[in-house]
Design an enzyme around this catalytic site. Sequence first.
Site, PDB file in Angstrom:
ATOM      1  N   ASP A  72     -29.587   1.014  22.782  1.00 55.89           N
ATOM      2  CA  ASP A  72     -28.768   2.205  22.641  1.00 55.89           C
ATOM      3  C   ASP A  72     -29.372   3.278  23.362  1.00 55.89           C
ATOM      4  OD1 ASP A  72     -27.593   4.275  21.946  1.00 55.89           O
ATOM      5  OD2 ASP A  72     -27.231   3.770  19.804  1.00 55.89           O
TER       6      ASP A  72
ATOM      7  N   PHE B  78     -29.768   5.498  14.274  1.00 54.54           N
ATOM      8  CA  PHE B  78     -28.647   6.146  14.235  1.00 54.54           C
ATOM      9  C   PHE B  78     -27.616   5.629  15.599  1.00 54.54           C
ATOM     10  CE2 PHE B  78     -25.153   8.815  15.543  1.00 54.54           C
ATOM     11  CZ  PHE B  78     -24.820   9.471  14.375  1.00 54.54           C
TER      12      PHE B  78
HETATM   13  O1  PSZ Z   1     -24.079  13.713  13.650  1.00 53.56           O
HETATM   14  C1  PSZ Z   1     -23.936  13.106  14.474  1.00 53.56           C
HETATM   15  O2  PSZ Z   1     -22.673  12.440  14.442  1.00 53.56           O
HETATM   16  C2  PSZ Z   1     -24.535  12.934  15.459  1.00 53.56           C
HETATM   17  S1  PSZ Z   1     -25.895  13.927  16.044  1.00 53.56           S
HETATM   18  C3  PSZ Z   1     -26.262  13.113  17.507  1.00 53.56           C
HETATM   19  C4  PSZ Z   1     -25.608  12.102  17.565  1.00 53.56           C
HETATM   20  C5  PSZ Z   1     -24.820  11.977  16.505  1.00 53.56           C
HETATM   21  N1  PSZ Z   1     -26.004  11.239  18.667  1.00 53.56           N
HETATM   22  C6  PSZ Z   1     -25.065  10.247  18.949  1.00 53.56           C
HETATM   23  C7  PSZ Z   1     -25.386   9.010  18.881  1.00 53.56           C
HETATM   24  C8  PSZ Z   1     -26.735   8.392  19.341  1.00 53.56           C
HETATM   25  O3  PSZ Z   1     -27.741   9.410  19.417  1.00 53.56           O
HETATM   26  C9  PSZ Z   1     -27.401   7.262  19.504  1.00 53.56           C
HETATM   27  C10 PSZ Z   1     -28.768   6.736  19.821  1.00 53.56           C
HETATM   28  N2  PSZ Z   1     -26.415   6.247  19.354  1.00 53.56           N
HETATM   29  C11 PSZ Z   1     -25.035   6.410  19.296  1.00 53.56           C
HETATM   30  C12 PSZ Z   1     -24.690   8.027  19.138  1.00 53.56           C
HETATM   31  C13 PSZ Z   1     -23.275   8.206  18.865  1.00 53.56           C
HETATM   32  O4  PSZ Z   1     -22.374   8.952  19.701  1.00 53.56           O
HETATM   33  P1  PSZ Z   1     -21.277   9.718  19.767  1.00 53.56           P
HETATM   34  O5  PSZ Z   1     -21.694  10.857  18.736  1.00 53.56           O
HETATM   35  O6  PSZ Z   1     -20.880   9.969  21.230  1.00 53.56           O
HETATM   36  O7  PSZ Z   1     -20.304   8.786  18.961  1.00 53.56           O
END
Ligand code: PSZ
Length: 499
Positions: free
Chosen positions: A327, A217
Site C-alpha cells: 500500500d 492504516f
Molecule cells: O483519518 C483518515 O482517514 C486518514 S488520515 C491519512 C489517511 C487517512 N491516509 C490514507 C491512506 C493511507 O495513508 C494508506 C497508507 N492507505 C490507505 C489510505 C486511505 O486513503 P483514502 O483516505 O484516500 O481513502
Amino acid sequence: MISKSYIFARGKSVITNAVIKGDSNTWKKCLTTATCVEPKGPSVKTQIPGPASRHLKEELDKFQQAATVQLFADYDKSSGNYMVDVDGNTLLDVYMQISSVPLGYNHPAMLEALSDPHNQRTIVNRPALGVYPGADWPNKLKHVLLRPGVAPPGLGNITTMMCGSCSNENAFKNIFMWYAEKNRHGKSFSQDEIESCMINQAPGSPKYSIMSFKGAFHGRTLGCLSTTHSKYIHKIDVPAFDWPIASFPAYKYPLEDNVSANAAEDKRCLAEIEDLIVKFDKEKNVPVAGVVIEPIQAEGGDNHASPEFFQQLRQLTKKYGIALLIDEVQTGGGPTGKMWCHEHFNLSSPPDAVTFSKKMQMGGYYHTADLRPSQGYRVFNTWMGDPSKLIMLEAILNVMQRDNLLEKVSKVGEYTLDNLKKMEKEFSTVINSTRGRGTFIAFNGASPKIRDQIVSKLLAKGIQAGGCGADAVRLRPALTFDRHHADIFLDTLRKVLKE
Ligand code: PSZ
C-alpha cells in the site's frame, strides 16, 4: 517558445500570454516575478484558528460534524509551500493535505494544463471509464501511469480508481478472485458457487482472508477497515472480519546502535507471520489470500521496517502462494526520494500489487498480469478513476522530471534528517527516534502530550506539521520543499524545543 504564465491578482489567477525562453525554468521564473511569488517565510497575524476560521467552522458545524476542521484555507492566495488561511496567516505547510499535494499550491504547470481546451472538455465530460473511455485514454495510461520510471518495476497492468480506500478495497477483491481462480484449476464457476454467492455463503463467497499488521492504516471502507489498526476511533461500532493481524517490527532508535535487537525483532515478526499463515489455513480454515502492508506505516506512527524484513516477507508470500499488496497510498509518488518506497527494498520479485492515491492524484493499483481477472465486470464501478486527475498527474510528472524533484527530495531529506538528528541529541529529553526516507520524516515527542505541544507551538509560529501514531511528529512536505524551507522548519522547531 510561447508559454503561459500566471499572475495572481487579488486571489484570482489570471492567465496571460508571456514569452518564456525554454521550458525548464517556467515555474521558477513565475515564482520570482513580483506578481506570483512564494512568500519569504511564514507570518502569523492571529491565533490559529483565527476569528474568520472559527466563524466558518461554526457555520459548517450547523450541518456537518466539523470537529476535525483545523482552519479554513484561502486556496486562491496559497502558493508553493505556503498555505494562506482565511485570517491572512501564511503557514509553511510541511503536511500538505495529509501528504497529498506533490508540487505545492497553485503550481503554474498544473494551472496551465487547465487552459488547454481539450483538457477542459476532459473535465466537463467525466466518463464511465470502464465502458466509454475517451480516444486518448489508452495513450494517457501508457504515457502517464505506465511511463518508464513511473510504474513500479515489473508491474505492467493497471486498474484505476478514485481514492486510497477504494483502491485497497478493489485490490483485496482482485486478490480474492486470483486466489479462487488458482483453486479452481481452470474450471469455470460451478452452479453451487453461482447460487451460494448470492446469499453470501460458501463456496461462492469463500472464507479467505487478507493479513494485515498491527498499527496499519489502509482506509476506512468496510473491507479496508478490517485491515486498519491504527486508532480505535476509526473502527469502533463497525463489524469487522476476523482476519489475521501480525506484528509490524517495532525498532529501537538510533538504528546504528540497535542492529542486533532490531534484526531479532524482524525475525520475531516474520515467525509470527508464518505461524498465522499456517494457523489460518489449517486450524481456522480461512486461508490467507493476500498480505497488505505499508512500506512505512504512516498513520500508525511512521513505523519503518528494514529492506531485509520486506525481502523475507516477499519470500514467505511466494512460498505460500499468497499475494503481496504494498500500500503506497502515502509513500508513493516520490516523498521517499524514489517514485515508490518499496524500490528501496530490493525485493527478489515485484509485489503482486501496489496501490496508490494521494500525490498521484488519482487512486488505483498496479498489478501483475496474473492478477487480471479473466472476466470483465469483476472489478468495476461507474467512474473507475477520473481522466482529469491524469491531466494533473501528467503535469506533475513532467515537472518532477524537468526539475529532478526525486533527487531534490533525497538531498533536502538527508539535510533535514541530519539536522533533526543533531537536534535530537541536544534536546534528548523532549524528542527521540528521528527517522525517515527522503522528506518522509518523523520524530517522537517524549510523550503524547509533548508531541501535541510541539505540533501546536509550531503552528502558532507558522509551521503546519502533522502528528501520527501516539507520539510522532511527521513531515509530509511537497516534493518542491527546498533547503531554505527546511531551514525555516528547523529554526522554528529549535525555538519550540527551547521553550
Ligand atoms: O483519518 C483518515 O482517514 C486518514 S488520515 C491519512 C489517511 C487517512 N491516509 C490514507 C491512506 C493511507 O495513508 C494508506 C497508507 N492507505 C490507505 C489510505 C486511505 O486513503 P483514502 O483516505 O484516500 O481513502
